[in-house]
Design a protein around this motif. Structure first.
Motif, mmCIF file in Angstrom:
data_model
loop_
_atom_site.group_PDB
_atom_site.id
_atom_site.type_symbol
_atom_site.label_atom_id
_atom_site.label_comp_id
_atom_site.label_asym_id
_atom_site.label_seq_id
_atom_site.Cartn_x
_atom_site.Cartn_y
_atom_site.Cartn_z
ATOM 1 N N PHE A 11 0.904 -1.211 -0.025
ATOM 2 C CA PHE A 11 0.073 0.023 -0.119
ATOM 3 C C PHE A 11 0.957 1.149 -0.029
ATOM 4 O O PHE A 11 1.538 1.448 0.886
ATOM 5 N N SER A 36 -1.808 -6.984 15.368
ATOM 6 C CA SER A 36 -2.670 -6.061 14.638
ATOM 7 C C SER A 36 -1.863 -5.578 13.439
ATOM 8 O O SER A 36 -0.597 -5.090 13.672
ATOM 9 N N GLY A 37 -2.417 -5.333 12.272
ATOM 10 C CA GLY A 37 -1.638 -4.600 11.277
ATOM 11 C C GLY A 37 -0.409 -5.432 10.510
ATOM 12 O O GLY A 37 0.262 -4.727 9.810
ATOM 13 N N THR A 38 -0.450 -6.748 10.625
ATOM 14 C CA THR A 38 0.567 -7.525 9.968
ATOM 15 C C THR A 38 0.302 -8.097 9.070
ATOM 16 O O THR A 38 0.858 -8.937 8.097
ATOM 17 N N GLY A 39 -0.936 -7.800 8.379
ATOM 18 C CA GLY A 39 -1.185 -8.102 7.102
ATOM 19 C C GLY A 39 -2.024 -9.419 6.931
ATOM 20 O O GLY A 39 -2.440 -9.928 5.828
ATOM 21 N N LYS A 40 -2.714 -9.926 7.907
ATOM 22 C CA LYS A 40 -3.623 -11.093 7.989
ATOM 23 C C LYS A 40 -4.752 -10.772 7.078
ATOM 24 O O LYS A 40 -5.131 -11.684 6.185
ATOM 25 N N SER A 41 -5.363 -9.887 7.369
ATOM 26 C CA SER A 41 -6.802 -9.435 6.562
ATOM 27 C C SER A 41 -6.242 -9.195 4.973
ATOM 28 O O SER A 41 -7.017 -9.730 4.243
ATOM 29 N N THR A 42 -5.378 -8.604 4.808
ATOM 30 C CA THR A 42 -4.706 -8.367 3.384
ATOM 31 C C THR A 42 -4.458 -9.699 2.864
ATOM 32 O O THR A 42 -4.646 -9.835 1.571
ATOM 33 N N HIS A 197 -8.623 -14.048 16.625
ATOM 34 C CA HIS A 197 -8.045 -13.981 17.983
ATOM 35 C C HIS A 197 -8.401 -14.941 18.901
ATOM 36 O O HIS A 197 -8.161 -14.749 20.156
HETATM 37 N N1 LIG Z 1 -6.627 0.107 1.735
HETATM 38 C C1 LIG Z 1 -5.497 0.353 2.485
HETATM 39 N N2 LIG Z 1 -4.613 1.340 2.135
HETATM 40 C C2 LIG Z 1 -3.567 1.682 2.733
HETATM 41 N N3 LIG Z 1 -3.111 0.688 3.823
HETATM 42 C C3 LIG Z 1 -3.880 -0.358 4.072
HETATM 43 C C4 LIG Z 1 -5.060 -0.505 3.283
HETATM 44 N N4 LIG Z 1 -5.513 -1.863 4.075
HETATM 45 C C5 LIG Z 1 -4.452 -2.255 4.924
HETATM 46 N N5 LIG Z 1 -3.655 -1.159 4.909
HETATM 47 C C6 LIG Z 1 -2.549 -1.378 6.200
HETATM 48 O O1 LIG Z 1 -1.859 -2.632 5.690
HETATM 49 C C7 LIG Z 1 -1.444 -3.243 7.093
HETATM 50 C C8 LIG Z 1 -1.982 -4.639 7.122
HETATM 51 O O2 LIG Z 1 -3.273 -4.497 7.282
HETATM 52 P P1 LIG Z 1 -4.203 -5.544 7.698
HETATM 53 O O3 LIG Z 1 -5.521 -5.028 7.800
HETATM 54 O O4 LIG Z 1 -3.946 -6.944 6.705
HETATM 55 O O5 LIG Z 1 -3.705 -6.172 9.096
HETATM 56 P P2 LIG Z 1 -4.355 -7.148 9.943
HETATM 57 O O6 LIG Z 1 -3.265 -8.136 10.231
HETATM 58 O O7 LIG Z 1 -5.597 -7.974 9.205
HETATM 59 O O8 LIG Z 1 -4.896 -6.517 11.384
HETATM 60 P P3 LIG Z 1 -5.837 -6.676 12.405
HETATM 61 O O9 LIG Z 1 -5.484 -7.890 13.543
HETATM 62 O O10 LIG Z 1 -5.797 -5.364 13.255
HETATM 63 O O11 LIG Z 1 -7.239 -6.913 11.576
HETATM 64 C C9 LIG Z 1 -1.746 -2.120 8.125
HETATM 65 O O12 LIG Z 1 -0.663 -1.566 8.315
HETATM 66 C C10 LIG Z 1 -2.784 -1.387 7.529
HETATM 67 O O13 LIG Z 1 -2.698 0.065 7.789
#
Ligand SMILES: Nc1ncnc2c1ncn2[C@@H]1O[C@H](COP(=O)(O)OP(=O)(O)OP(=O)(O)O)[C@@H](O)[C@H]1O
Ligand SMILES: [Mg+2]
Lengths: 244, 224
Positions: A11, A36-42, A197
């Motif tokens: 991103f 949180s924020g390590t890219g799991k959702s991504t 979680h």
């Molecule tokens: N559409 C986007 N635009 C810019 N940055 C993004 C976007 N989506 C996610 N990010 C960034 O990418 C990183 C990973 O996000 P992600 O949602 O995959 O984390 P996560 O592991 O699912 O966290 P959580 O446990 O909080 O859900 C984060 O730093 C987030 O801020």
């Protein structure tokens, strides 16, 4: 068989997924944990191209999509081979519980209406929501909405079911019923990739647990190994934090 | 100062009211066409197809930026001069064309705003099950956007009914044209136009009542 090869997602300047490689056997249940924020959702969202990867190849069953030259048709095929359960349910607000479950069958899979409705009713009864068939999402509790969400994913009969923190948005009182439904899905040897979680649930259900940090899979293995004998310092720290 | 000729007015009511069906038919047809066009324009504005997007913006800007009366004259008197196959275009057709394009430009913005107002989760859920763009729009996004846009669109329909009176300037004998003829015969301009005004008013009030009921129903939708 699910195969993720060299998956990278940025991103802007930040690399959110850094060259992820992962294979999942048919019927395997894989749980992803991590801060949180390590890219799991991504990662989940790249598997069905809700987020378009910058590089890498995704194979789900017979469908392979390469980020470098992905075509619209291939992406649709990939999405049809997967089903996603969202943290905020994502039910179609303009459709009843029954219609939500039927929608993919009728519109995407082009099955006859009657057959689709029968299947949707069977699934509603599996999710314990037969009496809510004609309710719109707005009139259902969070737990009921998420059970419909899981039902919608079940109906598709997909190769791979993706769950992104399916209980995180729920009031504690509804978490149990949603996890129970996921357990019953798992019993059918449905291939599942789950971000959660809920550590106890992860331990119960997972064939394999992945620990992600900083856009990489840092450690993985059977739940006993990951939870009881963690190797990586970051995993140890993470586990002590979620346990405490 | 003279008193109102009430008897004349009463006699005039059925004469002018006889043109209500024509007025409603013009407005309804134009509304239908405008809706179809506005949805297409709105979807394009959301999708932003290169090149097409610039044309759509130009179209919307022109039809919102110029008076309806000028547009009607342009179609009725102007078009046949440049497009020879349109040797003549009748007043009703020109009116429907003008109303359609003019109101489509306004309604496109309303519908575009309603589309972008549909929650992101709805788009993603639709994509996740493998819907095509067309399926997503027609099955999920537009039905939800329609709910938001409906009250405003009814307002435009009300405006459109009033705007049909401009057809009289293109020689169409509709409510306004008929009134003008009657008044020219009797010289009772005040009475004649008062009858016309009240008839328009009644139509609009009836629609406003329908609109209120529609809004209550829409607010209840999806809540069951
Ligand atoms: N559409 C986007 N635009 C810019 N940055 C993004 C976007 N989506 C996610 N990010 C960034 O990418 C990183 C990973 O996000 P992600 O949602 O995959 O984390 P996560 O592991 O699912 O966290 P959580 O446990 O909080 O859900 C984060 O730093 C987030 O801020
Ligand atoms: Mg997340």
């Amino acid at each position: 068989m699910i195969r993720i090869e060299g998956l990278t997602k940025r991103f802007g300047e930040t690399t959110v997924l850094n060259n992820i490689n992962l294979e999942i056997e048919d019927g395997e249940r894989v749980v992803i944990i991590g801060p949180s924020g390590t890219g799991k959702s991504t990662l989940l969202r790249c598997v069905n191209f809700l987020d378009r990867p910058d590089a890498g190849r995704i194979t789900v069953g017979a469908v392979t999509v390469d980020a470098a030259h992905s075509r619209k048709r291939e992406i649709l095929a990939l999405r049809r081979a997967t089903a996603m359960v969202f943290q905020n349910y994502g039910l179609f607000a303009n459709k009843t519980a029954l219609e939500n479950i039927m929608e993919a069958l009728v519109t995407v899979q082009k099955r006859p209406r009657q057959e689709a409705e029968q299947r949707a009713r069977d699934i509603l009864s599996e999710t314990g929501l037969s009496d809510k068939a004609d309710n719109y999402p707005a009139s259902l509790s969070g737990g009921q909405q998420q059970r419909v969400g899981i039902g919608r994913a079940m109906a598709i009969g997909s190769e791979l079911m993706l769950f992104d923190e399916p209980t995180s948005a729920l009031d504690p009182e509804w978490v149990g019923e949603v996890l129970d439904l996921m357990r019953s899905v798992a019993q059918k040897r449905q291939t599942m990739l789950i971000v959660t979680h809920e550590m106890r649930f992860a331990r119960d259900i997972a064939d394999r647990v992945l620990f992600m940090d900083g856009g990489r899979i840092v450690e993985q293995g059977p739940p006993e190994q990951v939870f009881d004998a963690p190797q990586d310092a970051r995993l140890k720290r993470f586990l002590s934090r979620v346990a405490g | 100062m003279r008193g109102l000729d009430l008897e004349y007015m009463l006699g005039l009511v059925p004469v002018i009211a006889g043109y209500i069906p024509l007025t409603l038919a013009i407005a309804a047809l134009a509304m239908l066409l405008a809706l179809v066009l506005a949805v297409a324009l709105a979807v394009e504005r959301v999708a932003r197809v290169p090149v097409l997007d610039a044309l759509v913006l130009l179209f919307i800007s022109f039809f919102r930026g110029t008076p309806l009366l000028v547009q009607l004259f342009l179609f009725y008197y102007g078009l046949p001069q440049v497009l020879s196959f349109l040797t003549a275009i009748d007043g009703v057709t020109a009116t429907i064309m003008g109303l359609t394009l003019h109101f489509a430009a306004y309604m496109a913005e309303t519908i575009r705003a309603a589309i972008t107002g549909v929650d992101r989760s709805q788009w993603e859920a639709a994509q996740s099950i493998g819907m095509t763009q067309v399926q997503m729009m027609s099955r999920v996004i537009l039905p939800q956007a329609a709910r938001t846009a409906a009250p405003t669109l009814v307002n435009y329909f009300i405006d459109m009914i009033k705007a049909t009176s401009l057809a009289f300037t293109l020689g169409v004998t509709e409510m306004m044209g008929a009134t003008q003829k009657e008044a020219a015969g009797s010289f009772l301009y005040f009475e004649a136009f008062l009858v016309a005004a009240v008839l328009y008013w009644i139509m609009v009030e009836a629609l406003s009542q329908l609109q209120k009921r529609l809004e209550t129903r829409l607010n209840k939708a999806y809540a069951r």
